[in-house]
Design a protein around this motif. Structure first.
Motif, PDB file in Angstrom:
ATOM      1  N   LYS A   1       2.218   1.755  -3.467  1.00  0.00           N
ATOM      2  CA  LYS A   1       1.162   2.268  -4.351  1.00  0.00           C
ATOM      3  C   LYS A   1       0.958   3.767  -4.127  1.00  0.00           C
ATOM      4  CE  LYS A   1      -1.427  -2.012  -4.943  1.00  0.00           C
ATOM      5  NZ  LYS A   1      -2.683  -2.734  -4.646  1.00  0.00           N
ATOM      6  N   MET A   2       0.961   4.162  -2.826  1.00  0.00           N
ATOM      7  CA  MET A   2       0.778   5.576  -2.505  1.00  0.00           C
ATOM      8  C   MET A   2       1.939   6.417  -3.049  1.00  0.00           C
ATOM      9  SD  MET A   2      -0.744   5.445   1.376  1.00  0.00           S
ATOM     10  CE  MET A   2      -0.717   7.220   1.545  1.00  0.00           C
ATOM     11  N   ARG A   3       3.154   5.885  -2.871  1.00  0.00           N
ATOM     12  CA  ARG A   3       4.321   6.611  -3.378  1.00  0.00           C
ATOM     13  C   ARG A   3       4.273   6.743  -4.897  1.00  0.00           C
ATOM     14  NH1 ARG A   3       9.230   3.896   0.139  1.00  0.00           N
ATOM     15  NH2 ARG A   3       8.654   4.816   2.167  1.00  0.00           N
ATOM     16  N   MET A   4       3.922   5.636  -5.564  1.00  0.00           N
ATOM     17  CA  MET A   4       3.823   5.649  -7.026  1.00  0.00           C
ATOM     18  C   MET A   4       2.748   6.619  -7.494  1.00  0.00           C
ATOM     19  SD  MET A   4       6.087   3.694  -8.395  1.00  0.00           S
ATOM     20  CE  MET A   4       5.437   3.333 -10.023  1.00  0.00           C
ATOM     21  N   SER A   5       1.639   6.638  -6.749  1.00  0.00           N
ATOM     22  CA  SER A   5       0.538   7.536  -7.088  1.00  0.00           C
ATOM     23  C   SER A   5       0.959   8.993  -6.943  1.00  0.00           C
ATOM     24  CB  SER A   5      -0.669   7.244  -6.189  1.00  0.00           C
ATOM     25  OG  SER A   5      -1.723   8.114  -6.484  1.00  0.00           O
ATOM     26  N   LYS A   6       1.682   9.301  -5.827  1.00  0.00           N
ATOM     27  CA  LYS A   6       2.167  10.666  -5.612  1.00  0.00           C
ATOM     28  C   LYS A   6       3.166  11.077  -6.700  1.00  0.00           C
ATOM     29  CE  LYS A   6       1.581  10.884  -0.591  1.00  0.00           C
ATOM     30  NZ  LYS A   6       2.290  10.967   0.705  1.00  0.00           N
TER      31      LYS A   6
ATOM     32  N   GLU B   1       0.834  -1.209   0.000  1.00  0.00           N
ATOM     33  CA  GLU B   1       0.000   0.000   0.000  1.00  0.00           C
ATOM     34  C   GLU B   1       0.871   1.263   0.000  1.00  0.00           C
ATOM     35  OE1 GLU B   1      -2.650  -0.218   3.245  1.00  0.00           O
ATOM     36  OE2 GLU B   1      -3.779  -1.917   2.413  1.00  0.00           O
ATOM     37  N   GLU B   2       1.985   1.210   0.756  1.00  0.00           N
ATOM     38  CA  GLU B   2       2.917   2.336   0.781  1.00  0.00           C
ATOM     39  C   GLU B   2       3.506   2.589  -0.598  1.00  0.00           C
ATOM     40  OE1 GLU B   2       6.089   2.572   3.641  1.00  0.00           O
ATOM     41  OE2 GLU B   2       4.749   1.858   5.226  1.00  0.00           O
TER      42      GLU B   2
ATOM     43  N   LEU C   1       3.395   9.829  -9.725  1.00  0.00           N
ATOM     44  CA  LEU C   1       2.677   9.979 -10.985  1.00  0.00           C
ATOM     45  C   LEU C   1       1.957  11.326 -11.037  1.00  0.00           C
ATOM     46  CD1 LEU C   1       1.826   8.698 -13.660  1.00  0.00           C
ATOM     47  CD2 LEU C   1      -0.104   7.638 -12.464  1.00  0.00           C
ATOM     48  N   ASN C   2       1.323  11.686  -9.907  1.00  0.00           N
ATOM     49  CA  ASN C   2       0.636  12.978  -9.837  1.00  0.00           C
ATOM     50  C   ASN C   2       1.612  14.134 -10.029  1.00  0.00           C
ATOM     51  OD1 ASN C   2      -1.932  11.969  -9.444  1.00  0.00           O
ATOM     52  ND2 ASN C   2      -1.741  11.932  -7.208  1.00  0.00           N
TER      53      ASN C   2
END
Length: 325
Positions: free
Chosen positions: A11-16, A8-9, A18-19
């Motif tokens: 995924k959150m890092r990848m999402s940040k 989950e961490e 990417l954003n």
């Protein structure tokens, strides 16, 4: 459980990340768009502003329903007609050193073809036939029917066609580092659509502004240089000169089988150290080999020999003409 938390961490890092990347790309796109918009607007404003700074010279004569600008200086019994090289923004100003040397002895006529100097632009095809006929019509409008034709660069191609069509009117031909039909490199495909885009967007103006000043080292006075800059920005990549560029290969091919009339006096002033065109001097020697009065002279200097060698060229030209009398 720990594995799930790590996933989950990640995924959150990848999402940040990417954003962040998407935002950065967005900012970059907006910045580029804003930059291009500014360049476009500045170009429009500058064009309008510079239009009011253009100082008129010469006279307009009717040619093919449009106005062609012609500059005349001197009152000699013989007339010299000057034709410019490709893309010369203001031929009458560019030829100034040569006109000053010629005018004490000749009536000097500088023709500014359509799209050049203060002449109108045109949508008519820039074929060798049209360009030559228009120059002739300008002289006819001025009631000039006997003259020496003197041409720079690509005017060597147009001049070759001209003297064959109007042999009875031309008393001699002078080439100033003039083009030759058989020279190499004329079949290169040029990025005309890209050039059009650069012109419309204003990027061509920007590129010209940040490039080294092409007029800085010239011996012209500051006022003349400024007029040349303004007219260069006004005329660069207009419909006439772009169409002429498009027709380079066709026009060179049209002149391939032409030769100068045997009895026409011809003198070429050629750049001595040209490194761009293979066999530059022999190509000109080939053009005069069968002439009764033909000569090739070389000078140290750039392609625009008339900027730096006008005095020597006029002296040698006058001696050449005197010798054949």
């Amino acid at each position: 459980m720990k594995v799930k938390l790590k996933d989950e961490e990640m995924k959150m890092r990848m999402s940040k990340m990417l954003n962040f990347i998407l935002k950065a790309i967005g900012v970059l796109v907006i910045a580029i768009g804003l930059f291009l918009a500014i360049v476009f607007i500045v170009n429009i404003i500058s064009n309008k502003s510079e239009q009011g700074k253009i100082q008129s010279y010469g006279q307009l004569v009717p040619v093919d329903g449009k106005n062609m600008n012609v500059f005349i200086q001197g009152k000699g019994e013989e007339t010299v007609v000057l034709l410019p090289g490709y893309g010369t923004a203001a031929p009458a100003l560019d030829f100034k050193p040569l006109v000053e040397e010629l005018s004490p002895f000749y009536k000097v006529v500088v023709i500014e073809p359509f799209g050049y100097g203060l002449s109108d632009d045109t949508e008519k095809e820039r074929s060798i036939e049209n360009i030559v006929n228009e120059a002739h019509e300008a002289l006819q409008s001025l009631k000039i029917d006997r003259y020496i034709l003197m041409g720079h660069s690509i005017a060597g191609i147009y001049g070759l066609d001209y003297v064959n069509k109007y042999e009875d009117e031309v008393s001699a031909f002078v080439g100033i580092d003039s083009s030759v039909p058989t020279q190499g490199g004329t079949d290169v495909e040029l990025p005309i659509e890209t050039i059009k885009l650069l012109k419309r967007s204003g990027l061509a103006r920007l590129l010209m502004k940040i490039a080294p000043d092409p007029f800085a080292k010239l011996t012209f006075d500051d006022e003349t240089k400024e007029q040349m800059r303004i007219l260069a920005l006004k005329n660069m990549y207009n419909s006439s000169t772009l169409n002429e560029m498009k027709n380079f290969n066709t026009n060179f091919k049209a002149a391939e089988n032409l030769t100068f009339p045997k009895n026409l006096p011809i003198i070429f002033f050629v750049q001595a150290d040209d490194t761009e065109t293979e066999g530059w001097i022999p190509l000109h020697e080939e053009q005069v080999k069968d002439s009764v009065h033909g000569k090739v002279m070389t000078f140290e200097g750039g392609h625009y020999l008339h900027h730096t060698r006008s005095k020597e060229m006029v002296e040698n030209f006058r001696n050449f003409m005197e010798d054949i009398k």
